[in-house]
Scaffold this motif. Structure first.
Motif, PDB file in Angstrom:
ATOM      1  N   PHE A 180       0.844  -1.191   0.000  1.00 24.07           N
ATOM      2  CA  PHE A 180       0.000   0.000   0.000  1.00 24.07           C
ATOM      3  C   PHE A 180       0.881   1.244   0.000  1.00 24.07           C
ATOM      4  CE2 PHE A 180      -2.957  -2.997   2.067  1.00 24.07           C
ATOM      5  CZ  PHE A 180      -4.023  -2.847   1.202  1.00 24.07           C
ATOM      6  N   ASN A 181       0.615   2.152  -0.919  1.00 22.59           N
ATOM      7  CA  ASN A 181       1.258   3.449  -0.870  1.00 22.59           C
ATOM      8  C   ASN A 181       0.209   4.479  -0.455  1.00 22.59           C
ATOM      9  OD1 ASN A 181      -0.286   4.003  -3.139  1.00 22.59           O
ATOM     10  ND2 ASN A 181       1.402   3.717  -4.573  1.00 22.59           N
ATOM     11  N   PHE A 182       0.601   5.734  -0.396  1.00 22.10           N
ATOM     12  CA  PHE A 182      -0.284   6.781   0.090  1.00 22.10           C
ATOM     13  C   PHE A 182      -1.567   6.864  -0.737  1.00 22.10           C
ATOM     14  CE2 PHE A 182      -1.789  11.161  -0.192  1.00 22.10           C
ATOM     15  CZ  PHE A 182      -2.056  11.422   1.138  1.00 22.10           C
ATOM     16  N   PHE A 183      -1.429   6.877  -2.065  1.00 24.98           N
ATOM     17  CA  PHE A 183      -2.600   7.077  -2.915  1.00 24.98           C
ATOM     18  C   PHE A 183      -3.539   5.868  -2.916  1.00 24.98           C
ATOM     19  CE2 PHE A 183       0.387  10.216  -4.619  1.00 24.98           C
ATOM     20  CZ  PHE A 183      -0.392  11.341  -4.428  1.00 24.98           C
ATOM     21  N   SER A 184      -2.994   4.672  -2.811  1.00 29.14           N
ATOM     22  CA  SER A 184      -3.884   3.509  -2.742  1.00 29.14           C
ATOM     23  C   SER A 184      -4.616   3.473  -1.402  1.00 29.14           C
ATOM     24  CB  SER A 184      -3.114   2.218  -2.984  1.00 29.14           C
ATOM     25  OG  SER A 184      -2.197   1.968  -1.948  1.00 29.14           O
ATOM     26  N   ARG A 185      -3.969   3.895  -0.326  1.00 30.29           N
ATOM     27  CA  ARG A 185      -4.652   3.992   0.973  1.00 30.29           C
ATOM     28  C   ARG A 185      -5.753   5.054   0.929  1.00 30.29           C
ATOM     29  NH1 ARG A 185      -4.978   0.294   4.439  1.00 30.29           N
ATOM     30  NH2 ARG A 185      -5.018   1.662   6.220  1.00 30.29           N
ATOM     31  N   LEU A 186      -5.429   6.213   0.351  1.00 30.55           N
ATOM     32  CA  LEU A 186      -6.422   7.277   0.239  1.00 30.55           C
ATOM     33  C   LEU A 186      -7.607   6.813  -0.598  1.00 30.55           C
ATOM     34  CD1 LEU A 186      -7.243  10.194   0.826  1.00 30.55           C
ATOM     35  CD2 LEU A 186      -5.966  10.870  -1.221  1.00 30.55           C
ATOM     36  N   GLN A 187      -7.339   6.122  -1.694  1.00 31.29           N
ATOM     37  CA  GLN A 187      -8.406   5.590  -2.531  1.00 31.29           C
ATOM     38  C   GLN A 187      -9.264   4.597  -1.749  1.00 31.29           C
ATOM     39  OE1 GLN A 187      -6.947   3.442  -5.908  1.00 31.29           O
ATOM     40  NE2 GLN A 187      -8.981   3.088  -6.752  1.00 31.29           N
ATOM     41  N   SER A 188      -8.625   3.745  -0.954  1.00 29.65           N
ATOM     42  CA  SER A 188      -9.374   2.776  -0.154  1.00 29.65           C
ATOM     43  C   SER A 188     -10.251   3.467   0.882  1.00 29.65           C
ATOM     44  CB  SER A 188      -8.418   1.823   0.556  1.00 29.65           C
ATOM     45  OG  SER A 188      -7.780   0.992  -0.357  1.00 29.65           O
ATOM     46  N   PHE A 189      -9.728   4.515   1.509  1.00 28.42           N
ATOM     47  CA  PHE A 189     -10.513   5.218   2.530  1.00 28.42           C
ATOM     48  C   PHE A 189     -11.677   5.987   1.919  1.00 28.42           C
ATOM     49  CE2 PHE A 189      -6.649   4.855   5.299  1.00 28.42           C
ATOM     50  CZ  PHE A 189      -7.250   4.036   6.235  1.00 28.42           C
ATOM     51  N   ILE A 190     -11.491   6.592   0.765  1.00 23.42           N
ATOM     52  CA  ILE A 190     -12.601   7.288   0.112  1.00 23.42           C
ATOM     53  C   ILE A 190     -13.643   6.278  -0.368  1.00 23.42           C
ATOM     54  CG2 ILE A 190     -13.243   8.716  -1.876  1.00 23.42           C
ATOM     55  CD1 ILE A 190     -10.671  10.308  -1.390  1.00 23.42           C
ATOM     56  N   TYR A 191     -13.189   5.139  -0.875  1.00 20.88           N
ATOM     57  CA  TYR A 191     -14.110   4.061  -1.260  1.00 20.88           C
ATOM     58  C   TYR A 191     -14.906   3.581  -0.045  1.00 20.88           C
ATOM     59  CZ  TYR A 191     -15.415  -0.815  -2.074  1.00 20.88           C
ATOM     60  OH  TYR A 191     -16.084  -2.004  -2.132  1.00 20.88           O
ATOM     61  N   PHE A 192     -14.219   3.328   1.071  1.00 23.93           N
ATOM     62  CA  PHE A 192     -14.902   2.889   2.282  1.00 23.93           C
ATOM     63  C   PHE A 192     -15.898   3.948   2.748  1.00 23.93           C
ATOM     64  CE2 PHE A 192     -14.949   2.966   6.979  1.00 23.93           C
ATOM     65  CZ  PHE A 192     -15.665   1.797   7.184  1.00 23.93           C
ATOM     66  N   SER A 193     -15.501   5.211   2.658  1.00 22.51           N
ATOM     67  CA  SER A 193     -16.391   6.298   3.047  1.00 22.51           C
ATOM     68  C   SER A 193     -17.643   6.321   2.185  1.00 22.51           C
ATOM     69  CB  SER A 193     -15.642   7.629   2.937  1.00 22.51           C
ATOM     70  OG  SER A 193     -16.490   8.701   3.230  1.00 22.51           O
ATOM     71  N   GLY A 194     -17.485   6.142   0.879  1.00 18.63           N
ATOM     72  CA  GLY A 194     -18.643   6.112  -0.012  1.00 18.63           C
ATOM     73  C   GLY A 194     -19.557   4.939   0.277  1.00 18.63           C
ATOM     74  N   MET A 195     -18.972   3.770   0.502  1.00 16.59           N
ATOM     75  CA  MET A 195     -19.785   2.586   0.803  1.00 16.59           C
ATOM     76  C   MET A 195     -20.520   2.757   2.131  1.00 16.59           C
ATOM     77  SD  MET A 195     -19.596   0.531  -1.717  1.00 16.59           S
ATOM     78  CE  MET A 195     -19.522   1.981  -2.740  1.00 16.59           C
ATOM     79  N   THR A 196     -19.903   3.424   3.073  1.00 13.60           N
ATOM     80  CA  THR A 196     -20.553   3.673   4.360  1.00 13.60           C
ATOM     81  C   THR A 196     -21.650   4.721   4.222  1.00 13.60           C
ATOM     82  OG1 THR A 196     -18.506   3.139   5.523  1.00 13.60           O
ATOM     83  CG2 THR A 196     -20.157   4.370   6.755  1.00 13.60           C
TER      84      THR A 196
END
Length: 133
Positions: A75-91
Motif C-alpha cells: 500500500f502506498n499513500f494514494f492507494s490507501r487514500l483511494q481505499s478510505f474514500i471508497y470505504f467512506s462512499g460505501m458507508t
C-alpha cells in the motif's frame, strides 16, 4: 499541530456542507431539478471525501481504523487514500460490501457517517416537500 488544524478544517467543511440542508432556503424551481440534483451530489461528494480524508489522517496518525481483506499488494499513500474514500462512499450510501471493515474508533466514525447519509436523503425530501407548501 498541523494535524489538528487539518482535522478541524475538514470537520468544519463537512459541517458547512450539511448546514445547506438545515438552513431555511427555497428549493429553486421544481423539487426534481438539475440544480437540486447537483446540490445534492456536491453535498454527498463533500461528505464522502471529507470522511475519507478523516480516515486517512487518523490512519497516518497511527490509529487502527479499518481492516482490509487485501491481496497482499503493498500500500502506498494514494492507494490507501483511494481505499478510505471508497470505504467512506460505501458507508455513506449504506452499501458496505464487507471488503473493508471498521475497527476501534473507526466503528464510531462509520456509524456517524452512515447516520449522516440517511439524514441527508430524508432532510432533502422533507425540505422539498415543506418548502413547496
Amino acid at each position: 499541530m498541523t494535524f489538528y488544524i487539518l482535522f478541524i478544517s475538514i470537520l468544519l467543511c463537512i459541517g458547512m456542507s450539511l448546514r445547506v440542508l438545515f438552513l431555511p432556503q427555497d428549493v429553486r424551481g421544481k423539487p426534481v431539478s438539475l440544480q437540486n440534483f447537483l446540490m445534492l451530489a456536491m453535498l454527498y461528494a463533500t461528505i464522502m471525501i471529507g470522511f475519507g480524508l478523516l480516515f486517512m489522517m487518523l490512519d497516518m496518525k497511527g490509529f487502527n481504523i479499518v481492516r482490509e481483506a487485501s491481496d497482499g499488494s503493498p500500500f502506498n499513500f494514494f492507494s490507501r487514500l483511494q481505499s478510505f474514500i471508497y470505504f467512506s462512499g460505501m458507508t455513506l450510501f449504506s452499501v458496505g460490501y464487507g471488503d473493508i471493515t471498521p475497527v476501534g474508533i473507526g466503528r464510531v466514525i462509520a456509524i456517524t457517517e452512515a447516520l449522516i447519509g440517511h439524514t441527508i436523503a430524508a432532510a432533502f425530501v422533507a425540505r422539498a416537500v415543506f418548502d413547496r407548501e
